[in-house]
Design a protein around this motif. Structure first.
Motif, short mmCIF file in Angstrom:
data_model
loop_
_atom_site.label_atom_id
_atom_site.label_comp_id
_atom_site.label_asym_id
_atom_site.label_seq_id
_atom_site.Cartn_x
_atom_site.Cartn_y
_atom_site.Cartn_z
N GLY A 46 0.89 -1.00 0.05
CA GLY A 46 -0.13 0.20 0.00
C GLY A 46 0.85 1.62 0.16
N LEU A 47 1.97 1.11 0.50
CA LEU A 47 3.32 2.58 0.62
C LEU A 47 3.89 2.92 -0.78
CD1 LEU A 47 4.45 2.15 4.06
CD2 LEU A 47 2.83 3.42 3.39
N GLY A 48 3.42 1.37 -1.65
CA GLY A 48 4.54 1.72 -3.04
C GLY A 48 5.66 0.81 -2.75
N GLN A 49 5.48 0.12 -1.79
CA GLN A 49 6.98 -0.58 -2.07
C GLN A 49 6.96 -1.83 -2.75
OE1 GLN A 49 8.87 1.16 2.58
NE2 GLN A 49 7.20 -0.51 2.43
N LEU A 50 8.17 -2.21 -3.25
CA LEU A 50 7.88 -3.40 -4.37
C LEU A 50 8.96 -4.98 -2.96
CD1 LEU A 50 8.20 -5.14 -6.91
CD2 LEU A 50 10.76 -5.16 -6.23
N MET A 51 6.72 -5.61 -3.25
CA MET A 51 7.35 -7.49 -2.75
C MET A 51 7.34 -8.32 -3.54
SD MET A 51 6.79 -4.93 0.48
CE MET A 51 6.89 -6.71 1.16
N ALA A 52 7.30 -8.25 -4.29
CA ALA A 52 7.37 -9.25 -5.73
C ALA A 52 7.86 -8.93 -6.58
CB ALA A 52 6.56 -10.22 -5.01
N SER A 53 8.20 -9.89 -7.46
CA SER A 53 8.50 -9.61 -9.38
C SER A 53 8.40 -11.15 -9.72
CB SER A 53 9.10 -8.62 -9.43
OG SER A 53 10.18 -8.71 -8.73
N ALA A 54 8.24 -10.92 -10.73
CA ALA A 54 8.13 -12.52 -11.21
C ALA A 54 8.30 -12.46 -12.98
CB ALA A 54 6.44 -13.35 -11.44
#
Length: 355
Positions: A46-54
């Motif tokens: 919700g703060l725009g922080q990246l948490m995962a990518s694929a």
């Protein structure tokens, strides 16, 4: 809103698309032929922080997941490369920070660590350390001087190992007198009056009046390289230090991005296509007549591999795993070879291209 949404790629007329959520990119889709789509998906909190990518191409090719502490710093990072018929290539890092934000400890593991049940945006170092120790991860501690410069990086879970890095306290303007990597010989470092490195581990460096590096390596000969720039300060040629300093590689730019290169004979070597923003590489042609390969990037946008969508069968080509200091282990999935930077060992360009 002026954001890149659709691009027709120049060499094969295939379409790439980008999708956004608010201010953040969330999905890329690149047609790679035969109806296949090479896609990248990003997940932010919700703060725009990246948490995962694929990345996926029918099946998942690359995935990463992050845990953060209460001030948003990454404290745990799992990543996996997947290729049908081959064992998954997994890695995990855990990070502890000083109050100033500098790294204090790093844990490393050639496997993944289970993170179920942890708060993804409020994970503590004690939890991360326990996860890593449960799987016998390597644990490295950083010592620093009062200015924050690294003095040593030493193994904590195994005694008797040489420090991965060691150096004395910095001199004026943070200048380094010498250092060691993985217990290898001491590399002396000298500087000029402007604080620029002039010698290091038997290599020499020279600069122009604009502080740009113009020579590296030996004074001359095959182990020397010269660098030439345009009026905007962009690198346009690399020259070999043999008779006449012949061109080794010339580079063309589009704004701030390198887009193509040629060898000394004028034969094209590689060309690149870029997406939205700065340094958002998404494909490269390793040679003029070669098939396009798609870049695989981690959450920070660093290139960690290439995917061959036009190959038969399609799949990973080369991948990279970096230590906290940026030293690399490369894997060629086609040739089944690896290269690891330890001591004074350096690996060549990943896939032969400069990204």
């Amino acid at each position: 809103m002026g954001r890149l949404e659709t691009m027709v790629r120049p060499w094969n007329s295939r379409v790439s698309q980008w999708r956004y959520r608010g201010e953040f990119g969330r999905l890329e889709q690149h047609n790679v032929g035969n109806g296949a789509v090479f896609a990248r998906q990003l997940v932010q909190d919700g703060l725009g922080q990246l948490m995962a990518s694929a990345y996926s191409a029918g099946a998942t090719v690359y995935s990463s997941s992050l845990l953060r502490d209460r001030v948003g710093r990454v404290v745990s990072a799992n990543r996996t490369f997947s290729e049908p018929g081959q064992a998954d290539d997994k890695a995990w890092r855990g990070y502890k920070y000083q109050q100033s934000g500098a790294l204090e400890e790093v844990m490393e593991l050639a496997d993944s660590v289970p993170t179920a049940g942890l708060d993804p945006t409020n994970t503590t170092w004690a939890q991360v350390q326990a996860m890593g120790q449960a799987k016998s991860a390597a644990e490295w501690k950083y010592t620093r001087d009062v200015e924050g410069s690294v003095l040593t990086v030493e193994r904590q879970d195994v005694t008797g190992q040489s420090p991965r890095f060691e150096a004395p306290e910095r001199q004026r303007e943070y200048q380094l007198d010498w250092y060691k990597l993985d217990g290898s010989g001491t590399g002396g470092v000298t500087h000029d009056g402007a604080g620029r490195v002039t010698t290091e581990f038997n290599r020499t460096y020279a600069y122009d009046d604009f502080h740009a590096l113009v020579r590296a390596g030996a004074t001359s000969g095959s182990n020397a390289q010269g660098f030439q720039y345009d009026g905007l300060g962009r690198l346009i040629a690399v020259r070999r230090g043999t008779a006449g300093w012949p061109v080794e590689e010339e580079v063309a730019w589009d704004g701030t991005q390198m887009v193509a290169a040629w060898d000394g004979a004028g034969t094209g070597t590689w060309s690149a296509t870029w997406g939205q923003g700065v340094d958002n590489l998404f494909s490269v042609k390793p040679a003029p007549d070669a098939a396009e390969v798609m870049a695989v990037k981690d959450g920070r946008g660093s290139v960690v591999g290439y995917y061959r969508g036009e190959a038969t069968p399609a799949g990973l080509w080369v991948t990279a795993d970096y230590t906290a200091e940026g030293r690399v282990t490369q894997r060629d999935w086609v040739a089944a070879t690896t290269c690891t930077e330890t001591g004074a060992t350096q690996c060549p360009r990943l896939g032969g291209v400069p990204f």
